[in-house]
Design an enzyme around this catalytic site. Structure first.
Site, mmCIF file in Angstrom:
data_model
loop_
_atom_site.group_PDB
_atom_site.id
_atom_site.type_symbol
_atom_site.label_atom_id
_atom_site.label_comp_id
_atom_site.label_asym_id
_atom_site.label_seq_id
_atom_site.Cartn_x
_atom_site.Cartn_y
_atom_site.Cartn_z
ATOM 1 N N ASP A 278 0.944 -0.992 -0.222
ATOM 2 C CA ASP A 278 0.045 -0.152 0.181
ATOM 3 C C ASP A 278 0.575 0.656 0.072
ATOM 4 O O ASP A 278 2.062 1.238 0.146
ATOM 5 C CB ASP A 278 -0.708 -0.093 0.917
ATOM 6 C CG ASP A 278 -0.899 0.039 2.947
ATOM 7 O OD1 ASP A 278 0.505 -0.540 2.768
ATOM 8 O OD2 ASP A 278 -0.893 0.957 3.255
ATOM 9 N N HIS B 200 2.159 -8.843 -3.497
ATOM 10 C CA HIS B 200 1.248 -7.512 -3.521
ATOM 11 C C HIS B 200 1.397 -6.795 -3.040
ATOM 12 O O HIS B 200 1.482 -5.924 -2.975
ATOM 13 C CB HIS B 200 0.046 -8.320 -2.155
ATOM 14 C CG HIS B 200 -1.216 -7.439 -2.286
ATOM 15 N ND1 HIS B 200 -2.608 -7.344 -2.293
ATOM 16 C CD2 HIS B 200 -1.735 -6.304 -1.550
ATOM 17 C CE1 HIS B 200 -3.119 -6.454 -2.329
ATOM 18 N NE2 HIS B 200 -2.395 -5.875 -0.940
ATOM 19 N N ASP C 227 2.368 -17.076 -4.384
ATOM 20 C CA ASP C 227 2.703 -16.141 -4.975
ATOM 21 C C ASP C 227 1.551 -15.646 -6.440
ATOM 22 O O ASP C 227 2.552 -15.898 -7.322
ATOM 23 C CB ASP C 227 3.835 -16.732 -5.913
ATOM 24 C CG ASP C 227 5.115 -15.707 -7.074
ATOM 25 O OD1 ASP C 227 4.557 -14.172 -6.419
ATOM 26 O OD2 ASP C 227 5.149 -15.516 -7.879
ATOM 27 N N GLU D 96 2.371 -9.566 0.251
ATOM 28 C CA GLU D 96 2.704 -8.015 0.122
ATOM 29 C C GLU D 96 4.677 -8.330 0.506
ATOM 30 O O GLU D 96 4.520 -9.097 0.718
ATOM 31 C CB GLU D 96 1.689 -7.471 1.908
ATOM 32 C CG GLU D 96 1.876 -6.603 1.496
ATOM 33 C CD GLU D 96 0.733 -5.773 2.003
ATOM 34 O OE1 GLU D 96 0.051 -6.037 2.711
ATOM 35 O OE2 GLU D 96 0.807 -4.581 1.425
#
Ligand code: 9MR
Ligand code: ZN
Length: 548
Positions: free
Chosen positions: A164, A474, A520, A529
């Site tokens: 993020d 991610h 994965d 992540e």
């Protein structure tokens, strides 16, 4: 799970083509070398790139391994000390190709360190430094205080936390601490490291960490309290960072963030002093200001997300270890006995004294004390030393009973388990430093081997490193850039028996042993992540392996 965002390459079904698992970066000529085979076999051989046999031996039946559910045979080829490129063979199985040589870890060491540069927020990544992964400036607009929308402030800079685009103080302080302690303990490996990042006249690692420190200091308010995080209200979609233009907010002060800021600035002040006196002084002032705030605010000010916000929480149940770390770093820097008193009183609370963050940071405080040049209370010193020693002794037993040689118990495969794996290696490295206990080096190496492919899925958990490696983390830019090869050097969270996201629950059959609960795939935030504080212990361990 809706795969709308994540249809670049459906990758969760990719399985290792290998049946024998090794460290895909390789081994030093004189190090222990162990391949793991989850299938009965008696003999094995190691062949070079021409297929010639360079070593052969008998396997050992290590037995059933609970975390992986595998019955494991090991092939010890430590006796192979020549340099070159090899693979292990047994029955009709082979391993990935790997190297034996003096510099086998340098490439992955550089990549995991440069990963921080790729996560920089604000400045944009130019093509000269970032190659194909360049992108524009992001998140530079002034932010608003969540609780007072009229107040606007500049909190640009720092590293994106993870997959993020949030920036969180406790997570950032923890990652910066791992890197600065790596530099402090193994400076020689960083002196010549050239990452191809913008330089500021000091070793690259210090230029990189400085980028985060400048941001951390912007998160301090005028009273010395430190805002917990700077994020948008909701996680961005999978777009490039410069396309994430939602309003940025600064969330309330927490005592954990304030303590961690005092600690990291005090630590950094000492380290940057020989390179840049003015910067060191700025850090010193920031540290003192937050340490004063802590004294004026003995109460715990935690953090949990307010309504309307879904970005990372990084809440903690208390701030005891954070305060201890802050006072310990302040004492280490200043020698002021007042801080000695404060750090000793902080020890009245019960918290783990070898924990290396994020969250529990007692081990960072203990390390600050043990490494400092100030006068020490022998009892306190011995207590810290013993804890590190005991921790290593206990881990050795666990590792010796594990089919894959690591000190991870089955229930330790949780969200970000590769951080746990690397922090264990850090404890071994720290023991080697504190006690000159070279037996710890082998144990640290086993954990790195595991991360780099000597594990039951035969995958290297670092992007860009190893023949069969994760490539679809991610990580927003890695998806949105449309480039098949992932930004290198990113450490994936790794196996998580908890199956903590819908995608993981969908693709991992129930009852899968925890060490095999991994995919994965971009869609799985609880398995795949990346974060700055999973990369940072890895850099620490690689620095140790490349150095001492
Ligand atoms: O690393 C964190 C992990 O230990 C927690 O279990 C998880 C759920 O709370 O959150 C992780 O932290 C995430 C953070 O909140 C936001 N940025 C990405 C982090 C990694 O997933
Ligand atoms: Zn950004």
């Amino acid at each position: 799970m809706n795969r709308k965002y994540f249809d670049k390459t459906p990758s969760y079904s990719r399985k290792t083509p290998f049946g024998i698992f090794v460290d895909q970066a390789g081994y030093y000529p004189d190090s222990r070398k162990m391949a793991y085979i989850p299938l009965e076999c008696d003999d094995f051989e190691v062949t070079d790139i021409n297929g010639s046999v360079r070593f052969s031996g008998k396997t050992v039946h290590a037995g059933y391994d609970e975390a992986s559910g595998d019955d494991v045979w090991t092939a010890d080829f430590s006796g192979l000390t020549e340099t070159g490129t090899f693979c292990v063979r047994a029955g009709n199985k082979t391993s990935a190709m790997f190297h034996i040589g003096e510099y086998v870890y340098n490439d992955v060491f550089d990549k995991t360190m440069k990963a921080f540069y790729y996560l920089r927020c604000g400045c944009g990544l130019d093509e000269r430094c970032a190659g194909v992964w360049h992108h524009g400036k992001c998140h530079t607009a002034p932010a608003r205080l969540w609780e007072n929308r009229d107040a606007v402030l500049d909190v640009s800079g720092g590293w994106h936390d993870a997959g993020d685009y949030g920036r969180y103080v406790t997570a950032g302080a923890c990652a910066a601490a791992h890197l600065l302690y790596a530099f402090r303990l193994f400076p020689e490996v960083f002196e010549k490291q050239k990452l191809g990042i913008p330089e500021t006249g000091c070793p690259d690692i210090l230029s990189e960490v400085r980028y985060e420190l400048e941001w951390l200091m912007k998160m301090q308010d005028s009273e010395g309290g430190v805002y917990h995080k700077a994020t948008t209200a909701l996680h961005a979609p999978f777009v490039m960072p410069e396309e994430d233009t939602s309003e940025m907010y600064v969330f309330p002060v927490s005592s954990m963030a304030t303590a961690d800021l005092a600690a990291i600035c005090a630590l950094a002040s000492g380290i940057y002093e020989p390179y840049d006196k003015a910067f060191s002084e700025k850090l010193f002032k920031a540290a003192g200001k937050s340490a004063d705030w802590l004294e004026r605010h003995p109460e715990f000010i935690g953090f949990s997300n307010p309504e309307g916000c879904n970005t990372g929480g990084y809440g903690e149940r208390d701030d005891h270890s954070n305060r201890f770390w802050a006072y310990s770093e302040m004492y280490a820097l200043t020698g002021d006995l007042r801080y000695h008193g404060l750090l000793v009183s902080a020890l009245n609370e019960d918290f783990p004294l070898t924990a290396l963050g994020y969250g529990e940071v007692g081990g960072l405080g203990a390390l600050a004390y043990l490494l400092c040049k100030q006068a020490k209370d022998v009892q306190v010193e011995n207590r810290f030393m013993n804890r590190f020693r005991l921790h290593a002794d206990e881990m050795k037993k666990t590792a010796d009973n594990c089919g894959y040689g690591v000190a991870m118990k089955p229930d330790e495969y949780q969200w970000g388990s590769n951080m746990g794996l690397m922090k264990k290696a850090m404890i071994f490295a720290i023991n080697d430093v504190l006690f000159d206990d070279r037996s710890c080096r082998e144990y640290a190496a086993r954990h790195l081997d595991c991360l780099l492919g000597a594990n039951p899925l035969g995958i290297s958990y670092i992007t860009g490193a190893g023949e069969f490696r994760c490539n679809y983390p991610h990580l927003r830019p890695a998806y949105a850039d449309g480039i098949e090869e992932c930004i290198p050097g990113m450490v994936a969270g790794g196996p998580n028996g908890g199956l903590s996201d819908p995608f993981a629950r969908q693709v991992i059959p129930e009852g899968t042993p925890p060490m095999k609960c991994y995919a994965d795939d971009t869609a799985s935030y609880s398995l795949n992540e990346i974060t700055i504080y999973w990369n940072s212990p890895t850099v620490f361990v690689l620095a140790y392996m490349c150095g001492k």
